[in-house]
Design a protein around this motif. Structure first.
Motif, PDB file in Angstrom:
ATOM      1  N   GLU A 106       6.030   0.874 -12.044  1.00 37.19           N
ATOM      2  CA  GLU A 106       4.981   1.026 -11.044  1.00 37.19           C
ATOM      3  C   GLU A 106       4.810  -0.246 -10.226  1.00 37.19           C
ATOM      4  O   GLU A 106       4.099  -0.238  -9.213  1.00 37.19           O
ATOM      5  N   LEU A 107       5.459  -1.324 -10.635  1.00 40.85           N
ATOM      6  CA  LEU A 107       5.339  -2.611  -9.944  1.00 40.85           C
ATOM      7  C   LEU A 107       6.425  -2.749  -8.886  1.00 40.85           C
ATOM      8  O   LEU A 107       7.440  -2.052  -8.922  1.00 40.85           O
ATOM      9  N   LEU A 108       6.207  -3.654  -7.961  1.00 43.27           N
ATOM     10  CA  LEU A 108       7.223  -3.976  -6.971  1.00 43.27           C
ATOM     11  C   LEU A 108       8.266  -4.881  -7.601  1.00 43.27           C
ATOM     12  O   LEU A 108       7.927  -5.803  -8.346  1.00 43.27           O
ATOM     13  N   PRO A 109       9.554  -4.620  -7.348  1.00 43.01           N
ATOM     14  CA  PRO A 109      10.605  -5.431  -7.987  1.00 43.01           C
ATOM     15  C   PRO A 109      10.693  -6.822  -7.360  1.00 43.01           C
ATOM     16  O   PRO A 109      10.195  -7.069  -6.250  1.00 43.01           O
ATOM     17  N   ALA A 110      11.310  -7.721  -8.055  1.00 38.94           N
ATOM     18  CA  ALA A 110      11.491  -9.081  -7.546  1.00 38.94           C
ATOM     19  C   ALA A 110      12.333  -9.063  -6.282  1.00 38.94           C
ATOM     20  O   ALA A 110      13.337  -8.351  -6.193  1.00 38.94           O
ATOM     21  N   GLY A 111      11.919  -9.834  -5.280  1.00 43.00           N
ATOM     22  CA  GLY A 111      12.645  -9.933  -4.030  1.00 43.00           C
ATOM     23  C   GLY A 111      12.373  -8.825  -3.037  1.00 43.00           C
ATOM     24  O   GLY A 111      13.064  -8.727  -2.029  1.00 43.00           O
ATOM     25  N   TRP A 112      11.367  -8.008  -3.289  1.00 40.00           N
ATOM     26  CA  TRP A 112      11.083  -6.888  -2.398  1.00 40.00           C
ATOM     27  C   TRP A 112      10.691  -7.329  -0.990  1.00 40.00           C
ATOM     28  O   TRP A 112      10.895  -6.619  -0.022  1.00 40.00           O
TER      29      TRP A 112
ATOM     30  N   LEU B  75      12.820   1.775  -8.640  1.00 37.94           N
ATOM     31  CA  LEU B  75      14.012   1.379  -9.392  1.00 37.94           C
ATOM     32  C   LEU B  75      14.477  -0.030  -9.041  1.00 37.94           C
ATOM     33  O   LEU B  75      15.030  -0.729  -9.883  1.00 37.94           O
ATOM     34  N   GLY B  76      14.301  -0.417  -7.792  1.00 40.76           N
ATOM     35  CA  GLY B  76      14.747  -1.747  -7.385  1.00 40.76           C
ATOM     36  C   GLY B  76      14.894  -1.832  -5.884  1.00 40.76           C
ATOM     37  O   GLY B  76      14.502  -0.935  -5.134  1.00 40.76           O
ATOM     38  N   VAL B  77      15.456  -2.931  -5.409  1.00 40.01           N
ATOM     39  CA  VAL B  77      15.650  -3.176  -3.986  1.00 40.01           C
ATOM     40  C   VAL B  77      17.099  -2.853  -3.599  1.00 40.01           C
ATOM     41  O   VAL B  77      17.982  -2.781  -4.459  1.00 40.01           O
TER      42      VAL B  77
ATOM     43  N   GLY C 261       0.820  -1.221   0.000  1.00 41.28           N
ATOM     44  CA  GLY C 261       0.000   0.000   0.000  1.00 41.28           C
ATOM     45  C   GLY C 261       0.843   1.255   0.000  1.00 41.28           C
ATOM     46  O   GLY C 261       0.532   2.233  -0.684  1.00 41.28           O
ATOM     47  N   VAL C 262       1.940   1.269   0.787  1.00 41.66           N
ATOM     48  CA  VAL C 262       2.834   2.435   0.818  1.00 41.66           C
ATOM     49  C   VAL C 262       3.482   2.645  -0.553  1.00 41.66           C
ATOM     50  O   VAL C 262       3.609   3.778  -1.036  1.00 41.66           O
ATOM     51  N   HIS C 263       3.893   1.545  -1.170  1.00 44.99           N
ATOM     52  CA  HIS C 263       4.498   1.618  -2.502  1.00 44.99           C
ATOM     53  C   HIS C 263       3.538   2.289  -3.489  1.00 44.99           C
ATOM     54  O   HIS C 263       3.952   3.162  -4.276  1.00 44.99           O
ATOM     55  N   TRP C 264       2.279   1.910  -3.446  1.00 38.75           N
ATOM     56  CA  TRP C 264       1.331   2.477  -4.398  1.00 38.75           C
ATOM     57  C   TRP C 264       1.094   3.966  -4.144  1.00 38.75           C
ATOM     58  O   TRP C 264       0.900   4.737  -5.087  1.00 38.75           O
TER      59      TRP C 264
END
Length: 271
Positions: A52-58, A38-40, A25-28
């Motif tokens: 706009e998506l969450l990166p892999a491994g977040w 950009l990434g983790v 929710g915070v990400h959005w």
């Protein structure tokens, strides 16, 4: 919270705890305010892209979530760290360009229903309060300085225009171009004492050196540059130079008044 539903659906497989849903929710909210992920991690990785998506491994670290964001105009880069402390999440966000930091503490249970992680329509609660907390605690503090910087040059220009013609150390005060400076006061004025010392051109009287020949009062025509008979030869005093007289200047000057001298024995009480 339009747009969060498809995001949550894509990230659902990685959401296993209530704090995962809160980070989503915070990400959005950051995406809604013009940021892209950009990434983790703290440092850039290979082939990073704005998304706009969450990166892999977040969600790999359930105690500290670390994500990096950039604004769509590349003016700001944010480093987000969501730290779990018991049942609360501390959001620490730093603007890397200005080194400014914003913090918000959220109680996970106030915004997430842990028993409904599989149902997007029930997992979030108090969504308006969450949006307000993110906007006032993170977005506003970190976006304010850039707007202020845009306004500062205009304000500074106005202040410079007001102070340009003011100089408290200049005597007299600086005058606008094209105007005539006021004339110096008459040397006959008692307030003119010391004025010649302030005149860089030396064109007036009233200095701190007492010169009865240049006091401003009518005096007999004595010019020390032409010499003083029996005292100074011709040219001994440069024309226009300051001259401190010594001794009587000529035989025509009056001497002491005898009435000013006390009679002999005036202080003898027996006379």
């Amino acid at each position: 919270m339009a747009g969060l539903e498809p995001l949550y659906a894509l990230a659902r497989a990685a959401i296993s705890r209530p704090q995962d849903a809160l980070v989503c929710g915070v990400h959005w909210e950051l995406v809604r305010h013009g940021y892209r992920c950009l990434g983790v991690g703290d440092q850039p990785g290979p082939d990073e892209k704005k998304s706009e998506l969450l990166p892999a491994g977040w969600e790999s670290n359930k105690e500290v979530y670390t994500l990096r964001y950039t604004s769509t105009d590349d003016a700001r880069e944010l480093l987000l760290k969501a730290i779990m402390v018991e049942d609360s999440m501390i959001l620490n966000v730093m603007d890397r360009s200005s080194q400014k930091v914003a913090d918000v503490t959220l109680a996970v249970a106030d915004y997430i229903n842990p028993e409904h992680l599989d149902d997007f329509h029930k997992v979030y609660k108090n969504t308006e309060e969450l949006r307000t907390r993110i906007a006032s605690g993170i977005i506003a503090p970190l976006s304010g300085p850039s707007e202020k910087v845009k306004k500062e040059p205009e304000a500074e220009k106005k202040d410079a225009d007001l102070l340009r013609d003011y100089d408290p150390l200049r005597v007299p005060p600086r005058q606008p171009p094209g105007t005539r400076a006021p004339s110096w006061p008459s040397p006959l004025s008692p307030f003119a004492v010391g004025g010649q010392d302030l005149d860089p051109l030396g064109g007036r009287s009233g200095g701190m050196i007492v010169d009865p020949l240049r006091s401003g009062f009518p005096q007999p025509g004595i010019d020390p540059s032409s010499g003083i008979p029996g005292r100074l030869p011709l040219g001994a005093v440069p024309p226009g130079a300051r001259f401190d007289p010594f001794g009587p200047l000529g035989a025509g000057r009056s001497g002491p008044d005898p009435d000013h001298l006390p009679p002999p024995g005036y202080d003898d009480m027996f006379m």
